[in-house]
Design a protein around this motif. Structure first.
Motif, PDB file in Angstrom:
ATOM      1  N   ARG A 126       0.796  -1.217   0.000  1.00  0.00           N
ATOM      2  CA  ARG A 126       0.000   0.000   0.000  1.00  0.00           C
ATOM      3  C   ARG A 126       0.834   1.275   0.000  1.00  0.00           C
ATOM      4  O   ARG A 126       0.476   2.282  -0.587  1.00  0.00           O
ATOM      5  CB  ARG A 126      -0.911   0.041   1.236  1.00  0.00           C
ATOM      6  CG  ARG A 126      -1.842  -1.121   1.360  1.00  0.00           C
ATOM      7  CD  ARG A 126      -2.886  -1.113   0.250  1.00  0.00           C
ATOM      8  NE  ARG A 126      -3.928  -2.094   0.505  1.00  0.00           N
ATOM      9  CZ  ARG A 126      -3.881  -3.350   0.098  1.00  0.00           C
ATOM     10  NH1 ARG A 126      -2.842  -3.776  -0.582  1.00  0.00           N
ATOM     11  NH2 ARG A 126      -4.862  -4.173   0.377  1.00  0.00           N
TER      12      ARG A 126
ATOM     13  N   SER B 178      -7.810  -1.112   0.841  1.00  0.00           N
ATOM     14  CA  SER B 178      -7.301  -0.459  -0.351  1.00  0.00           C
ATOM     15  C   SER B 178      -6.927   0.986  -0.008  1.00  0.00           C
ATOM     16  O   SER B 178      -7.463   1.561   0.926  1.00  0.00           O
ATOM     17  CB  SER B 178      -8.363  -0.476  -1.444  1.00  0.00           C
ATOM     18  OG  SER B 178      -9.608  -0.115  -0.908  1.00  0.00           O
ATOM     19  N   PRO B 179      -6.000   1.574  -0.792  1.00  0.00           N
ATOM     20  CA  PRO B 179      -5.528   2.913  -0.444  1.00  0.00           C
ATOM     21  C   PRO B 179      -6.652   3.941  -0.434  1.00  0.00           C
ATOM     22  O   PRO B 179      -7.625   3.826  -1.147  1.00  0.00           O
ATOM     23  CB  PRO B 179      -4.520   3.231  -1.548  1.00  0.00           C
ATOM     24  CG  PRO B 179      -4.092   1.932  -2.052  1.00  0.00           C
ATOM     25  CD  PRO B 179      -5.256   1.010  -1.895  1.00  0.00           C
TER      26      PRO B 179
END
Lengths: 154, 266, 404
Positions: free
Chosen positions: C272, C346-347
Motif C-alpha cells: 500500500r 485499499s488505499p
C-alpha cells in the motif's frame, strides 16, 4: 519602570482576556459534569432511558401463543428464542396491544443459517449438506413439509 | 486609569502609575472571578456515592461481566441481528459481530461476511483445515480503557457498574477513541457523527433484563452476569474456570472473558 | 466500498482520519519550524538569521491563525469543537490542544506586537482618519519610543521567544504524542513518534522559509543574503539527517525485533505505501535533498551564489513534499492496516470537493500566504530602505563581490 508602562498595559489586556475566558467557561460547563468522573453524569440516566426494550424473550410470547410455546418447550428448539426466527416483540406488540403482524419467514435460508453444514460449527450440532438433505429443488418452504419449526425432529 | 490621548514623543506618566493601575484592575477582576467560580462550584457539588439513576436501580450494587464460550457458537448471526434491531445500528457498522477461524498446519483463514449478520457461507479457503470455530466479538468494556483515556472532551466514560458508554451530546466526533480501541469495536455513526459502540444494552440491564445478544443466543454461547451477585454463574466461571481475554499484553483489563480461546484469535 | 486483503475487523475498514488530519500536523509543523528559525535570532542571537527574523515570525503567526481549521473541518460536530476548552479530559493528549493552541497564539501575538511596536507607533503618528485610530488601538494607547523602552522591548522579546520555543515544540510535539501513545495501532505506537514529528517540523519550517525568502527577495529585487542562505541550508541538512535517521530507525527496529505486527507492517510498506513511503518519502524526498544540501554545505565556499540559491530552493521544495508524505504515511498508513493485524484495506483517495477534500486542503495551504501578504500591508516586514544585512553580512557581501 516608567518605560515598561506598555508592558503592563499588555498584561492587563491579558488578565482581562483570561478572566473573560474563565467566567465564560464556568457558565458553559454542563451542570452534571464531573460529579462521578470526567463526564456528564446526566448521560447515565439518558442511556438507561434511550429507548424501550424491544426484545422480550420467549416467555412473553407464551401468554397468547400457548400452542406454539408448548410445542417448542417439548422439542429440540426449546433453547431457540422465538425472536430469532420471527422478530423482536416490539415489532408485534406495543403497550400491551398488537400493533402489527409478526413476520413469518418461510424461506429455507432461515433454517440454513443455523443448520447448513459449514466449517466452524461444532461437530455434534445438527447440520446438513443442503443438496444432499433435500430431495426437491431448494426453494421457499422446502424444509416445512418434514420439519415443524416450533418442534422439528429429532 | 489615566489615558494618553495625544501621541507625543517619549511622554510618560509618573513612575508607579502603570504598575499600580495594572495591579488594581487585575486584583479586582481576579477576585470577582474567584467569587463567581466558588459559588458556581458549590451549587453543583453533591456526594460522590450517590446514584444517578432513579426507579430503584443502584449502580453501586452491580458490576457486570460477560463470558463467551467459543466452543458452543454455531455462527448463526442471531446476536448480530438482534443487536441491530434493538439498538438501530446503522448498516455497514457493527456493535457486535462474529468471526470464523479456519485453521490448518499451513496457516489460518479468518472471515466475517457482514459481521456474520446473515450467517456464514461455506468457507472457500484452500486450507487443509484441522480445526475451525466461531468467535463473537464486541466492546470489551475494559476496566483500564484506552478509549476513555483518549477522549478529549470526556464524552466517553465508564459507569460504576462497569459499562463503557459514549455521551452523544458531548461527543465532538473526532474519532480518537475509534483509533484507540485495540478491538475495533467502535465506529463513527454516519448519521449522528458521534462515536458509538456496544453498551451491553444499558437500557435493558438497568431494568433487570439481559442484553439482546444474550437474550437470543440459541446455544448458550453468550452469558451475561454480575460480579457482585453471590451465586452468579458468570462470576463462577470467571473465578474458577480457565478463561482467556483478547490482547492481554495491552493490559486493558477487558471484562469480556472467553472460554476455549484459541491462540489464533487476536 | 474499500477492498480488503486478508481479514479486517468489520468496523476497521473506514479511514476516519482524512486529508484534514494530514494537513493539521503539516501546518503546525510550519508554525513550529518557522518559530525555531525566528528564535535562532531572538533567543540564540545568531546574527546571520537577522534578515529573516521578522519574516519567519510573521509566517509562524499566519500559519498559526489557520491551524485550527483542519481540525474543525474534520470534526463530526464542529459546533462542539469548543468543548475541548470547556470540558477537557486531560488524560487525552488531544485535550491539550485547546490550552496549547490558545497559549501559544497569545505568545506569538505578543511577540509580534513587541517586535513591530515601533512600526505601529510610527504608523499611528503618520496616518490619518480610521487608519490612525486602528494603529492607535493596536498600540494600546502607549507611544513610548525611547531607547529605554526599546531595551525593555528587547528583553521582553527574548523572554517571549524563550517561552515560545518550547511551546511551539509542544504544540507540534503533542501531535506526535497523539499518534505515538496509541498502543492499539502498531504503526503509530512508538516513543519516537513525537521526536520524529518535531524534527520533521523543523525541516518543514526551514524549507518553507528558504523558499519564501528567495521569493520575497526576488519580489523586493534585492539579492538573497548569502550567509543566511548557507546558514539555513546547514540547519536544514542537520535536521534532515536527524529526521531520516529516526524514521529509518523505527522501521529497522520493527524489522529486527519481528514481533507480532511486523508481518502486516512489512506488507503495508511494500504494497500500500510502496510509492508514498519508499519512493517519495525516502528517495525523492530524503536521499536527493540530502545529497543536494550536502553539496551546498560541504562545498559552500566554492559555490556561486546563484547555484547555492538554486540548490537550496530545489532541496527545500523536495523537502516540503517529503514532510507532507511523511504525515500522509503516518496518518493514512496507520489506518490502512486493521487492528486484526491480518488485513489491509485499499488505499485511501481523498475527494476533490469534499469538506475534507483536496481543494480545501489546497486552500488551507495557500491561505497563510495570503494572510502573510495582508500582514505585510498592515505591519511591513521589511522596512523600505533599511539595511537588512547585519554588519558581518555586509562585510561578507563585500568580500563576495570582490572575489566574483
Amino acid at each position: 519602570m516608567e518605560h515598561a508602562r506598555h508592558v503592563f498595559r499588555v498584561l492587563l489586556v491579558l488578565v482581562v482576556a483570561v478572566a473573560a475566558f474563565v467566567l465564560g467557561r464556568a457558565l458553559l460547563v454542563p451542570k452534571s459534569y464531573g460529579l462521578y468522573g470526567a463526564y456528564r453524569a446526566d448521560n447515565v440516566g439518558e442511556q438507561a432511558r434511550v429507548r424501550e426494550p424491544r426484545h422480550a424473550g420467549p416467555e412473553s410470547c407464551a401468554g397468547c401463543h400457548a400452542k406454539q410455546a408448548q410445542a417448542r418447550a417439548a422439542g429440540s428448539h426449546k433453547a431457540v428464542s422465538c425472536e430469532i426466527c420471527h422478530a423482536p416483540l416490539s415489532v408485534h406488540v406495543q403497550g400491551g396491544a398488537v400493533k402489527a403482524k409478526m413476520p413469518v419467514d418461510r424461506s429455507y435460508q432461515l433454517c440454513a443459517r443455523c443448520h447448513r453444514k459449514i466449517a466452524g460449527r461444532p461437530e455434534k450440532f445438527p447440520q446438513v449438506v443442503l443438496d444432499q438433505h433435500v430431495p426437491a429443488a431448494l426453494e421457499e418452504g422446502v424444509c416445512l413439509p418434514c420439519h415443524d419449526p416450533h418442534s422439528p425432529k429429532p | 486609569m489615566s489615558e494618553e490621548t495625544r501621541p507625543a514623543e517619549g511622554e510618560t506618566a509618573p513612575c508607579d502609575a502603570g504598575r499600580r493601575d495594572f495591579l488594581e484592575q487585575g486584583i479586582r477582576l481576579a477576585g470577582g472571578a474567584v467569587v463567581f467560580l466558588t459559588s458556581a462550584r458549590a451549587a453543583a457539588s453533591s456526594a460522590p456515592s450517590e446514584n444517578p439513576l432513579s426507579g430503584g436501580y443502584d449502580w453501586n450494587e452491580h458490576r457486570y461481566a460477560y463470558v463467551i464460550d467459543t466452543e458452543k457458537c454455531i455462527g448463526c448471526g442471531s446476536c448480530v441481528r438482534a443487536c441491530r434491531a434493538e439498538n438501530d445500528v446503522p448498516a455497514g457498522f457493527y456493535r457486535t459481530w462474529i468471526e470464523r477461524y479456519v485453521v490448518g498446519p499451513e496457516g489460518s483463514f479468518v472471515d466475517s461476511p457482514s459481521g456474520g449478520i446473515d450467517g456464514f457461507p461455506p468457507a472457500q479457503t484452500g486450507i487443509a483445515a484441522t480445526k475451525s470455530f466461531f468467535v463473537p466479538k464486541m466492546c470489551m468494556h475494559c476496566k483500564s480503557t484506552p478509549c476513555v483515556q483518549v477522549c478529549p472532551v470526556g464524552a466517553s466514560y465508564r459507569t460504576r457498574d462497569g459499562v463503557v458508554m459514549v455521551d452523544d451530546k458531548s461527543c465532538i466526533g473526532c474519532g480518537y477513541c475509534v483509533q484507540a480501541c485495540p478491538y475495533g469495536s467502535r465506529f463513527l455513526n454516519p448519521t449522528t457523527h458521534t462515536a458509538e459502540k456496544c453498551t451491553w444494552c444499558y437500557h435493558r440491564i438497568t431494568k433487570g433484563l439481559r442484553p439482546a445478544c444474550v437474550e437470543v443466543c440459541p446455544t448458550g454461547t453468550r452469558m451475561f452476569g454480575d460480579m457482585k451477585k453471590e451465586d452468579d454463574p458468570v462470576r463462577k466461571i470467571i473465578e474458577r474456570e480457565r478463561v482467556g481475554i483478547l490482547q492481554p499484553h495491552l493490559l486493558t483489563e477487558p471484562q469480556c472473558f472467553y472460554l476455549h480461546l484459541d491462540k489464533e484469535v487476536r | 466500498m474499500p477492498e480488503i486483503t486478508g481479514f479486517a475487523f468489520p468496523n476497521d475498514i473506514h479511514v476516519h482520519w482524512s486529508l484534514m488530519i494530514v494537513m493539521y500536523p503539516y501546518i503546525t509543523g510550519f508554525v513550529a519550524g518557522s518559530f525555531i528559525v525566528t528564535s535562532l535570532y531572538h533567543v540564540f542571537g545568531r546574527q546571520e538569521f537577522k534578515p529573516i527574523a521578522r519574516l519567519s515570525l510573521a509566517a509562524s503567526f499566519c500559519f498559526l491563525l489557520i491551524a485550527a481549521l483542519p481540525l474543525q473541518l474534520h470534526l463530526g460536530h464542529p459546533e462542539r469543537g469548543f468543548n475541548v476548552m470547556i470540558t477537557p479530559n486531560f488524560s487525552s493528549a488531544m485535550a491539550g490542544f485547546g490550552l496549547l493552541y490558545s497559549t501559544y497564539l497569545v505568545i506569538v501575538a505578543l511577540e509580534v506586537w513587541f517586535v513591530w511596536r515601533q512600526d505601529i507607533i510610527e504608523s499611528a503618528r503618520r496616518s490619518r482618519g480610521w487608519k490612525r485610530t486602528f494603529y492607535a488601538v493596536l498600540a494600546l494607547g502607549t507611544y513610548d519610543t525611547s531607547r529605554e523602552a526599546q531595551e525593555v522591548d528587547h528583553k521582553v522579546i527574548t523572554v517571549l521567544a524563550g517561552i515560545g520555543l518550547p511551546m511551539a515544540c509542544m504544540l507540534h510535539g503533542y501531535v506526535g504524542f497523539i499518534f505515538g501513545a496509541i498502543k492499539a495501532n502498531p504503526w503509530w505506537s512508538s516513543p519516537l513518534m513525537p521526536v520524529i514529528f518535531l524534527l520533521s517540523a523543523a525541516v518543514s519550517g526551514i524549507a518553507l522559509l528558504t523558499v519564501v525568502y528567495q521569493a520575497v527577495s526576488k519580489m523586493r529585487r534585492v539579492p538573497a543574503e548569502a550567509r543566511l542562505v548557507s546558514a539555513m541550508a546547514r540547519w536544514l541538512w542537520f535536521f534532515l539527517i536527524l529526521t531520516i535517521t529516526l524514521e529509518l530507525l523505527e522501521i529497522i527496529m520493527l524489522g529486527y525485533e519481528k514481533s507480532e505486527p511486523w508481518h502486516i507492517i512489512s506488507e503495508l510498506l511494500t504494497t500500500r505505501l510502496e510509492f508514498s513511503f519508499i519512493t517519495v518519502q525516502m528517495i525523492i524526498g530524503g536521499l536527493i535533498p540530502m545529497i543536494l544540501l550536502g553539496i551546498v554545505v560541504m562545498m559552500n565556499a566554492y559555490l556561486h551564489e546563484r547555484l547555492r540559491n538554486a540548490l537550496s530552493v530545489a532541496s527545500a521544495l523536495l523537502l516540503l513534499l517529503q514532510v507532507f508524505s511523511m504525515r500522509w504515511n503516518v496518518v493514512i498508513g496507520g489506518q490502512l492496516l486493521s487492528k486484526s493485524l491480518r488485513g489491509l484495506r485499499s488505499p485511501y483517495t481523498p475527494e476533490l470537493f469534499d469538506r475534507e477534500g483536496v481543494l480545501v486542503a489546497l486552500a488551507l495551504f495557500i491561505t497563510p500566504f495570503v494572510l502573510l501578504w495582508v500582514f505585510d500591508r498592515i505591519l511591513p516586514i521589511y522596512k523600505p530602505g533599511e539595511a537588512e544585512r547585519s554588519p558581518a553580512g555586509e562585510a561578507q557581501a563585500r568580500t563576495d563581490a570582490a572575489r566574483a
